[in-house]
Enzyme design. Structure first.
Site, mmCIF file in Angstrom:
data_model
loop_
_atom_site.group_PDB
_atom_site.id
_atom_site.type_symbol
_atom_site.label_atom_id
_atom_site.label_comp_id
_atom_site.label_asym_id
_atom_site.label_seq_id
_atom_site.Cartn_x
_atom_site.Cartn_y
_atom_site.Cartn_z
ATOM 1 N N CYS A 120 -10.615 86.366 76.236
ATOM 2 C CA CYS A 120 -10.257 85.149 74.845
ATOM 3 C C CYS A 120 -10.936 83.982 75.711
ATOM 4 O O CYS A 120 -11.420 83.763 77.077
ATOM 5 C CB CYS A 120 -9.737 84.988 74.779
ATOM 6 S SG CYS A 120 -9.307 83.636 73.073
ATOM 7 N N LYS A 203 -4.465 89.447 64.201
ATOM 8 C CA LYS A 203 -3.909 87.750 64.208
ATOM 9 C C LYS A 203 -3.772 86.329 63.641
ATOM 10 O O LYS A 203 -4.790 86.101 63.265
ATOM 11 C CB LYS A 203 -4.155 87.672 66.475
ATOM 12 C CG LYS A 203 -4.139 86.173 66.490
ATOM 13 C CD LYS A 203 -4.888 85.990 67.934
ATOM 14 C CE LYS A 203 -4.375 84.368 68.857
ATOM 15 N NZ LYS A 203 -5.139 85.117 70.189
ATOM 16 N N ARG A 213 0.047 76.987 74.328
ATOM 17 C CA ARG A 213 -1.424 76.372 74.528
ATOM 18 C C ARG A 213 -0.478 75.388 75.722
ATOM 19 O O ARG A 213 -1.644 75.017 75.955
ATOM 20 C CB ARG A 213 -1.192 75.573 72.903
ATOM 21 C CG ARG A 213 -1.933 76.802 71.982
ATOM 22 C CD ARG A 213 -2.216 76.003 71.233
ATOM 23 N NE ARG A 213 -2.988 76.998 70.670
ATOM 24 C CZ ARG A 213 -2.983 77.958 68.623
ATOM 25 N NH1 ARG A 213 -3.157 76.817 67.726
ATOM 26 N NH2 ARG A 213 -3.542 78.519 67.932
ATOM 27 N N LYS A 256 0.684 90.151 65.480
ATOM 28 C CA LYS A 256 1.037 88.718 66.621
ATOM 29 C C LYS A 256 0.800 87.494 65.688
ATOM 30 O O LYS A 256 0.047 87.147 65.319
ATOM 31 C CB LYS A 256 -0.195 88.147 67.730
ATOM 32 C CG LYS A 256 0.326 87.363 68.165
ATOM 33 C CD LYS A 256 -1.239 86.902 69.028
ATOM 34 C CE LYS A 256 -0.698 85.506 70.328
ATOM 35 N NZ LYS A 256 -1.887 85.309 71.143
ATOM 36 N N SER A 282 4.919 83.052 72.413
ATOM 37 C CA SER A 282 5.647 82.103 73.563
ATOM 38 C C SER A 282 6.694 81.456 72.234
ATOM 39 O O SER A 282 7.864 81.036 72.722
ATOM 40 C CB SER A 282 4.749 80.611 73.740
ATOM 41 O OG SER A 282 3.922 80.027 73.410
HETATM 42 C C1 PBG Z 1 -5.991 83.130 73.041
HETATM 43 C C2 PBG Z 1 -4.090 83.558 72.790
HETATM 44 C C3 PBG Z 1 -2.827 82.220 72.658
HETATM 45 C C4 PBG Z 1 -2.330 83.150 72.989
HETATM 46 C C5 PBG Z 1 -1.843 84.505 73.418
HETATM 47 N N1 PBG Z 1 -3.808 84.640 73.548
HETATM 48 C C6 PBG Z 1 -3.024 81.437 71.663
HETATM 49 C C7 PBG Z 1 -4.187 81.251 70.846
HETATM 50 O O1 PBG Z 1 -4.680 82.202 69.746
HETATM 51 O O2 PBG Z 1 -3.611 79.965 69.955
HETATM 52 C C8 PBG Z 1 -0.685 83.344 72.283
HETATM 53 C C9 PBG Z 1 0.484 83.652 73.455
HETATM 54 C C10 PBG Z 1 1.809 83.305 72.638
HETATM 55 O O3 PBG Z 1 1.701 82.592 71.924
HETATM 56 O O4 PBG Z 1 3.154 83.223 73.697
HETATM 57 N N2 PBG Z 1 -6.010 83.183 72.271
#
Ligand code: PBG
Length: 333
Positions: A120, A203, A213, A256, A282
């Site tokens: 990403c 997602k 974040r 997710k 998270s």
């Molecule tokens: C990157 C990404 C994110 C997460 C995993 N890869 C953040 C987002 O999309 O803002 C979140 C993982 C988590 O909250 O544990 N795009």
């Protein structure tokens, strides 16, 4: 099935009986442990909203990896916090980028530990979006459009450089359309036909990513991710997302977050036969940790129940910040 002939309690009367008829079991092979890697030296800093999870500099990774390997966990998922960010996230695909360096280090220390690279741009762009942005001003506010096809090129470069560094699995989380096909083609052209793609297929644009974040310093500087991540209200759309990823060549599908989306995990399990991954994100971790630290819940029992739920719903693999804890608890039992 009529009482008193049928008595469901017969099969629950002892732990031996319950063990014998148990339908779902957790094993250490189910888990992937995420790791946050930061630039600098001598760093092991706890992430304030994720107690027990740290930022590691590359020179401090070894102690963490040793623990992970000794617990029998077979895979880690890497997130990098680079020294500098720019408008296109150049450090995401730099040969000496933080994830690339960490991958090389991990593979030199523990060649058998699987490295999953999150592909990403949001940790690497100064605007915090997952793709290339076209910015403009409207009524004095900075706005931006995340450009799909232009972003694919950068994501392919990122995936190829991660594979070149030794990543075993590419896990694209950016939610651009066509990202699986683009990355598959890019990997194949570069000679990485054997590297599987674990696609973040479904997602959602979720508030459960809040602590991440902070951890990855990747909050969008303007706008939100709703034009590329999915609306939490939708489930038929999840099928369309997964269908296109399967058609484009994904080797594994992911849902997710996990807890609020168990129906989606279950539906994908019924509709597709690829290995299915649940990401216990998270915010799900932070909620449990916060309550456990207050003494309000039994952490081990709660986490076991949550992860069992994800598996029961249909997940084969669970990405979880509790991987080390759970591996330890499974060993104690
Ligand atoms: C990157 C990404 C994110 C997460 C995993 N890869 C953040 C987002 O999309 O803002 C979140 C993982 C988590 O909250 O544990 N795009």
């Amino acid at each position: 099935m009529i009482f008193p002939i049928t008595r469901h309690r017969r099969l629950r009367q002892s732990s031996g009986m319950r063990n014998m008829v148990r339908e779902t079991v957790l094993t250490v092979n189910d888990f992937i442990q995420p790791i946050f890697i930061t630039h600098g030296e001598g760093i092991k800093n706890e992430i304030s909203s994720m107690p027990g999870i740290y930022h590691f500099s590359i020179d401090r990774l070894e102690e963490e990896l040793k623990e992970i390997v000794e617990l029998g966990i077979s895979a880690v998922l890497l997130f990098g916090i680079p020294e500098s960010k720019d408008e296109v996230g150049r450090s995401a695909f730099a040969d000496d980028g933080i994830v690339q360096q960490a991958t090389r280090k991990i593979k030199s220390l523990y060649p058998d530990l699987l490295v999953v690279a999150d592909t990403c741009l949001c940790e690497f762009t100064d605007h915090g979006h997952c793709g290339m942005v076209h910015t403009y001003e409207r009524d004095g506010h900075i706005c931006g459009d995340v450009m799909n096809d232009e972003s694919l090129e950068l994501l392919v470069k990122t995936a190829v450089s991660q594979a070149a560094a030794g990543a075993d699995i590419i896990a694209p989380s950016n939610m651009m359309d066509g990202f699986v096909q683009a990355i598959r083609t890019g990997l194949d052209d570069a000679g990485y036909t054997h590297i599987p793609i674990m696609s973040y297929s479904v997602k959602y644009a979720s508030a459960f990513y809040g602590p991440f974040r902070e951890a990855a310093d990747s909050a969008p500087q303007f706008g939100d991710r709703k034009t590329y991540q999915m609306d939490p209200a939708n489930v038929r759309e999840a099928l369309r997302e997964a269908e296109s990823d399967v058609a484009e060549g994904a080797d594994m599908l992911m849902v997710k977050p996990a807890l609020a989306f168990m129906d989606v995990i279950s539906l994908l399990r019924q509709q597709f036969d690829l290995p299915l991954v649940a990401y216990n994100v998270s915010g799900e971790y932070a909620m449990v940790k916060a309550a456990a630290l207050q003494g309000w819940i039994n952490e081990k029992a709660i986490v076991t129940e949550m992860l069992l739920g994800m598996k029961r719903a249909g997940a084969d693999i669970i990405i979880t910040y509790f991987a080390k804890d759970m591996a330890r608890w499974l060993r104690e039992n």
